[in-house]
Design a protein around this motif. Structure first.
Motif, PDB file in Angstrom:
ATOM      1  N   SER A   1       0.832  -1.204   0.000  1.00  0.00           N
ATOM      2  CA  SER A   1       0.000   0.000   0.000  1.00  0.00           C
ATOM      3  C   SER A   1       0.865   1.252   0.000  1.00  0.00           C
ATOM      4  O   SER A   1       0.600   2.216  -0.729  1.00  0.00           O
ATOM      5  N   PHE A   2       1.920   1.238   0.811  1.00  0.00           N
ATOM      6  CA  PHE A   2       2.838   2.372   0.860  1.00  0.00           C
ATOM      7  C   PHE A   2       3.440   2.637  -0.517  1.00  0.00           C
ATOM      8  O   PHE A   2       3.491   3.782  -0.976  1.00  0.00           O
ATOM      9  N   LEU A   3       3.899   1.589  -1.183  1.00  0.00           N
ATOM     10  CA  LEU A   3       4.529   1.765  -2.493  1.00  0.00           C
ATOM     11  C   LEU A   3       3.559   2.351  -3.510  1.00  0.00           C
ATOM     12  O   LEU A   3       3.925   3.222  -4.308  1.00  0.00           O
ATOM     13  N   ALA A   4       2.313   1.904  -3.480  1.00  0.00           N
ATOM     14  CA  ALA A   4       1.300   2.440  -4.397  1.00  0.00           C
ATOM     15  C   ALA A   4       1.037   3.916  -4.098  1.00  0.00           C
ATOM     16  O   ALA A   4       0.959   4.747  -5.021  1.00  0.00           O
ATOM     17  N   ILE A   5       0.926   4.248  -2.812  1.00  0.00           N
ATOM     18  CA  ILE A   5       0.696   5.639  -2.418  1.00  0.00           C
ATOM     19  C   ILE A   5       1.893   6.504  -2.792  1.00  0.00           C
ATOM     20  O   ILE A   5       1.745   7.610  -3.317  1.00  0.00           O
ATOM     21  N   GLN A   6       3.083   5.988  -2.547  1.00  0.00           N
ATOM     22  CA  GLN A   6       4.308   6.733  -2.864  1.00  0.00           C
ATOM     23  C   GLN A   6       4.358   7.043  -4.370  1.00  0.00           C
ATOM     24  O   GLN A   6       4.673   8.165  -4.768  1.00  0.00           O
ATOM     25  N   GLU A   7       4.034   6.069  -5.182  1.00  0.00           N
ATOM     26  CA  GLU A   7       4.030   6.264  -6.639  1.00  0.00           C
ATOM     27  C   GLU A   7       2.988   7.316  -7.039  1.00  0.00           C
ATOM     28  O   GLU A   7       3.259   8.186  -7.870  1.00  0.00           O
ATOM     29  N   ASP A   8       1.817   7.247  -6.449  1.00  0.00           N
ATOM     30  CA  ASP A   8       0.757   8.209  -6.748  1.00  0.00           C
ATOM     31  C   ASP A   8       1.167   9.626  -6.334  1.00  0.00           C
ATOM     32  O   ASP A   8       0.943  10.591  -7.075  1.00  0.00           O
ATOM     33  N   LEU A   9       1.760   9.763  -5.164  1.00  0.00           N
ATOM     34  CA  LEU A   9       2.200  11.082  -4.704  1.00  0.00           C
ATOM     35  C   LEU A   9       3.250  11.667  -5.643  1.00  0.00           C
ATOM     36  O   LEU A   9       3.223  12.858  -5.964  1.00  0.00           O
ATOM     37  N   ARG A  10       4.177  10.832  -6.091  1.00  0.00           N
ATOM     38  CA  ARG A  10       5.204  11.300  -7.028  1.00  0.00           C
ATOM     39  C   ARG A  10       4.587  11.763  -8.342  1.00  0.00           C
ATOM     40  O   ARG A  10       4.995  12.770  -8.900  1.00  0.00           O
ATOM     41  N   SER A  11       3.622  10.986  -8.839  1.00  0.00           N
ATOM     42  CA  SER A  11       3.007  11.347 -10.124  1.00  0.00           C
ATOM     43  C   SER A  11       2.263  12.682 -10.036  1.00  0.00           C
ATOM     44  O   SER A  11       2.105  13.369 -11.037  1.00  0.00           O
ATOM     45  N   ARG A  12       1.816  13.036  -8.831  1.00  0.00           N
ATOM     46  CA  ARG A  12       1.107  14.308  -8.638  1.00  0.00           C
ATOM     47  C   ARG A  12       2.018  15.392  -8.059  1.00  0.00           C
ATOM     48  O   ARG A  12       1.567  16.474  -7.722  1.00  0.00           O
ATOM     49  N   ASP A  13       3.308  15.052  -7.921  1.00  0.00           N
ATOM     50  CA  ASP A  13       4.308  15.982  -7.404  1.00  0.00           C
ATOM     51  C   ASP A  13       3.930  16.521  -6.017  1.00  0.00           C
ATOM     52  O   ASP A  13       4.037  17.705  -5.741  1.00  0.00           O
ATOM     53  N   LEU A  14       3.479  15.609  -5.148  1.00  0.00           N
ATOM     54  CA  LEU A  14       3.128  15.954  -3.771  1.00  0.00           C
ATOM     55  C   LEU A  14       4.161  15.367  -2.814  1.00  0.00           C
ATOM     56  O   LEU A  14       4.606  14.231  -2.986  1.00  0.00           O
ATOM     57  N   ALA A  15       4.520  16.125  -1.814  1.00  0.00           N
ATOM     58  CA  ALA A  15       5.478  15.669  -0.802  1.00  0.00           C
ATOM     59  C   ALA A  15       4.725  15.302   0.472  1.00  0.00           C
ATOM     60  O   ALA A  15       4.046  16.150   1.050  1.00  0.00           O
ATOM     61  N   PRO A  16       4.855  14.060   0.920  1.00  0.00           N
ATOM     62  CA  PRO A  16       4.154  13.688   2.156  1.00  0.00           C
ATOM     63  C   PRO A  16       4.894  14.173   3.390  1.00  0.00           C
ATOM     64  O   PRO A  16       6.110  14.325   3.382  1.00  0.00           O
ATOM     65  N   GLU A  17       4.132  14.416   4.441  1.00  0.00           N
ATOM     66  CA  GLU A  17       4.698  14.674   5.760  1.00  0.00           C
ATOM     67  C   GLU A  17       4.643  13.381   6.570  1.00  0.00           C
ATOM     68  O   GLU A  17       5.564  13.047   7.297  1.00  0.00           O
ATOM     69  N   GLU A  18       3.531  12.648   6.406  1.00  0.00           N
ATOM     70  CA  GLU A  18       3.351  11.376   7.095  1.00  0.00           C
ATOM     71  C   GLU A  18       2.400  10.502   6.284  1.00  0.00           C
ATOM     72  O   GLU A  18       1.415  10.985   5.746  1.00  0.00           O
ATOM     73  N   ILE A  19       2.731   9.223   6.226  1.00  0.00           N
ATOM     74  CA  ILE A  19       1.851   8.228   5.622  1.00  0.00           C
ATOM     75  C   ILE A  19       1.500   7.249   6.734  1.00  0.00           C
ATOM     76  O   ILE A  19       2.383   6.625   7.317  1.00  0.00           O
ATOM     77  N   ASP A  20       0.218   7.129   7.027  1.00  0.00           N
ATOM     78  CA  ASP A  20      -0.251   6.328   8.148  1.00  0.00           C
ATOM     79  C   ASP A  20      -0.983   5.094   7.631  1.00  0.00           C
ATOM     80  O   ASP A  20      -2.022   5.199   6.989  1.00  0.00           O
ATOM     81  N   LEU A  21      -0.410   3.928   7.910  1.00  0.00           N
ATOM     82  CA  LEU A  21      -0.948   2.651   7.435  1.00  0.00           C
ATOM     83  C   LEU A  21      -1.550   1.823   8.564  1.00  0.00           C
ATOM     84  O   LEU A  21      -1.759   0.628   8.412  1.00  0.00           O
ATOM     85  N   ARG A  22      -1.844   2.447   9.696  1.00  0.00           N
ATOM     86  CA  ARG A  22      -2.289   1.694  10.868  1.00  0.00           C
ATOM     87  C   ARG A  22      -3.705   1.156  10.764  1.00  0.00           C
ATOM     88  O   ARG A  22      -4.075   0.247  11.500  1.00  0.00           O
ATOM     89  N   PHE A  23      -4.504   1.695   9.882  1.00  0.00           N
ATOM     90  CA  PHE A  23      -5.919   1.353   9.859  1.00  0.00           C
ATOM     91  C   PHE A  23      -6.247   0.404   8.718  1.00  0.00           C
ATOM     92  O   PHE A  23      -5.759   0.558   7.600  1.00  0.00           O
TER      93      PHE A  23
END
Length: 129
Positions: A98-120
């Motif tokens: 899930s993290f890898l998919a989100i990371q790829e999506d954020l890059r494609s939209r040129d967004l920088a994450p502060e935190e990615i929360d996968l606890r839920f």
């Protein structure tokens, strides 16, 4: 793997993964909490390193791997360049995907994450700058 009580300082080895939140004293006393933290941390580190070695396009994590296990298996935190990834307890492989998919999506939209929360379960929370 380097065990320590805090994030690596400038000049410390960046080639080895760091796991914080585990004490040598606790391991020597065979404290079950410390041992389970170490085991969970090693599972996560191995998963991440195996993915990096596979040469996947989305596996270009820079800098040292720093995993904070101070809150135990309930809330491991991976510190990356400029942001954190919170895993929560268990199902690490699914959460990593899930993290890898989100990371790829954020890059494609040129967004920088502060935190990615996968606890839920079935939900990823992304905080961006």
């Amino acid at each position: 793997v380097v065990l320590g009580s805090a994030l690596p300082k400038a000049g410390e080895s960046k080639s080895f993964p760091h796991i914080t939140g585990i004490t040598l004293d606790g391991l020597l006393r065979r404290d079950p909490g410390q041992i389970s933290r170490l085991q969970a941390g090693l599972v996560l580190i191995e998963l991440i390193q195996n993915h990096q070695e596979s040469g996947s396009a989305s596996a270009d994590l820079e800098g040292p791997l720093v995993l904070d296990m101070s809150r135990g298996q309930r809330d491991p935190k991976l510190y990356l360049e400029g942001y954190t990834v919170r895993f929560g307890e268990g199902a690490y492989e699914e959460k990593w995907k899930s993290f890898l998919a989100i990371q790829e999506d954020l890059r494609s939209r040129d967004l920088a994450p502060e935190e990615i929360d996968l606890r839920f379960l079935d939900q990823v929370i992304v905080k961006t700058f």
